[in-house]
Design an enzyme around this catalytic site. Structure first.
Site, PDB file in Angstrom:
ATOM      1  CG  ASP A  17      14.318   7.656   1.304  1.00  0.00           C
ATOM      2  OD1 ASP A  17      13.140   7.464   0.958  1.00  0.00           O
ATOM      3  OD2 ASP A  17      14.899   8.742   1.160  1.00  0.00           O
ATOM      4  CG  HIS A  42      -5.778   1.781   5.583  1.00  0.00           C
ATOM      5  ND1 HIS A  42      -5.716   2.220   6.890  1.00  0.00           N
ATOM      6  CD2 HIS A  42      -4.507   1.861   5.114  1.00  0.00           C
ATOM      7  CE1 HIS A  42      -4.477   2.527   7.202  1.00  0.00           C
ATOM      8  NE2 HIS A  42      -3.717   2.317   6.139  1.00  0.00           N
ATOM      9  CG  HIS A  44       7.029   6.727   3.172  1.00  0.00           C
ATOM     10  ND1 HIS A  44       7.019   6.733   1.793  1.00  0.00           N
ATOM     11  CD2 HIS A  44       8.020   7.578   3.547  1.00  0.00           C
ATOM     12  CE1 HIS A  44       7.952   7.576   1.354  1.00  0.00           C
ATOM     13  NE2 HIS A  44       8.578   8.092   2.391  1.00  0.00           N
ATOM     14  CB  SER A  76      -0.605   0.799   4.343  1.00  0.00           C
ATOM     15  OG  SER A  76      -1.263   2.041   4.415  1.00  0.00           O
ATOM     16  CG  ASP A 124       0.875   7.286   3.770  1.00  0.00           C
ATOM     17  OD1 ASP A 124       0.711   8.514   3.810  1.00  0.00           O
ATOM     18  OD2 ASP A 124       0.529   6.519   4.694  1.00  0.00           O
TER      19      ASP A 124
END
Length: 301
Positions: free
Chosen positions: A154, A19, A42, A100, A175
């Site tokens: 996805d 981060h 992700h 994130s 990630d």
């Protein structure tokens, strides 16, 4: 793969590195008036409670953000990251940690766009609910349009339809859980395709530093990508255990990094090693280059 829940690891040393780098990449993009897009393949749940549930089981945040929380000597860029976390904890007590998506949302401007993918149905719902609450709290105007869009699916697949972004400026954060070795293959293939569609974009890949072959080989494979340049930084907080269990080290691999990132990390990484390290095995590596044959520097502590 759907058994993975990032809440177990929220706020640990790997999150600090991930981060911190992500926020600095966005600060750089924000120096130009032109809008940019952030795509998180992700995204996770977005915000994590540290005082209960999954995060409290192993309390990994105690090895990460907790060690920075009350320090008065934070370098400016690290203080910037910690301030993003403080925005979730206005009473001064460390109870919530931003994933994130929130770090990006807190750093971006009104004209910028955030696109989030999350495959896990439970985390996808929590992510949507968290952003609804954040939007209500901030009372942002409706003139922003669809600033934040969340899709359950996805991210490796969904990324293709978003590249290149309309403004031709953007950051893609990758990630995955890396619970299965196929994730390493997906990262490489996804980046190869993305660079064809959006060659000037910035791509940030978080990865665990493990004994398994796929983990050791990933950075070298990424160095051979056709791009303007790359930067690889790793943070190790302790000597690996003999049994190989536990996350002692992680890395951020950035494709097409801003020129300011390497000198900044040269200043910050020794501080993180000193603050987050727990034994003599703590250290960092920082390297950058153009191709696998060109390396502008590696530093180990």
């Amino acid at each position: 793969m759907l058994s993975y829940r990032h809440a177990f690891h929220a706020g640990n040393h790997a999150d600090v590195l991930k981060h911190l780098v992500t926020i600095q990449l966005l600060r750089y993009l924000g120096q130009k008036d032109t809008s940019y897009m952030v795509i998180d393949t992700h995204a996770g749940a977005g915000v994590y409670a540290l005082d209960g549930g999954y995060a409290a089981k192993n309390a990994e945040y105690e090895s990460g953000i907790s060690r920075l929380w009350d320090r008065k000597d934070l370098p400016p860029a690290i203080a910037d990251y910690v301030q993003v976390v403080r925005e979730l904890n206005p009473d001064g007590k460390l109870r919530y940690y931003p994933g994130s998506p929130y770090c990006a949302d807190a750093t971006m401007r009104e004209q910028d766009r955030l696109r989030l993918f999350e495959l896990h149905p439970s985390d996808g719902k929590i992510l949507t609910d968290n952003f609804r609450r954040l939007e209500a709290q901030r009372e942002r105007s409706n003139s922003r349009g669809k600033r934040v869009m969340i899709q359950q699916g996805d991210g490796f697949v969904g990324l293709k339809a978003l590249l290149p972004p309309p403004s031709r400026r953007g950051l893609v954060l990758i990630d995955p859980p890396y619970e299965v070795k196929e994730d390493y293959q997906h990262v490489k293939k996804t980046l190869e395709d993305a660079l064809i569609r959006f060659s000037t974009g910035t791509y940030a890949v978080w990865y665990p530093v493990l004994n398994r072959m796929e983990s050791r080989q990933l950075p070298d494979k990424l160095k051979r990508m056709k791009a303007n340049g790359w930067l690889n930084v790793t943070l190790t907080v302790k000597t690996p255990s003999p049994d190989g269990f536990g996350l002692h080290s992680s890395g951020m691999f950035v494709i097409n990094p801003p020129w300011t990132l390497e000198p900044l990390l040269k200043e910050l990484m020794p501080y993180l090693v000193k603050t987050l390290g727990t034994d003599s095995g703590a250290g960092f590596t920082l390297e950058s280059g153009q191709t696998a044959a060109v390396n502008t520097g590696t530093r180990r502590v």
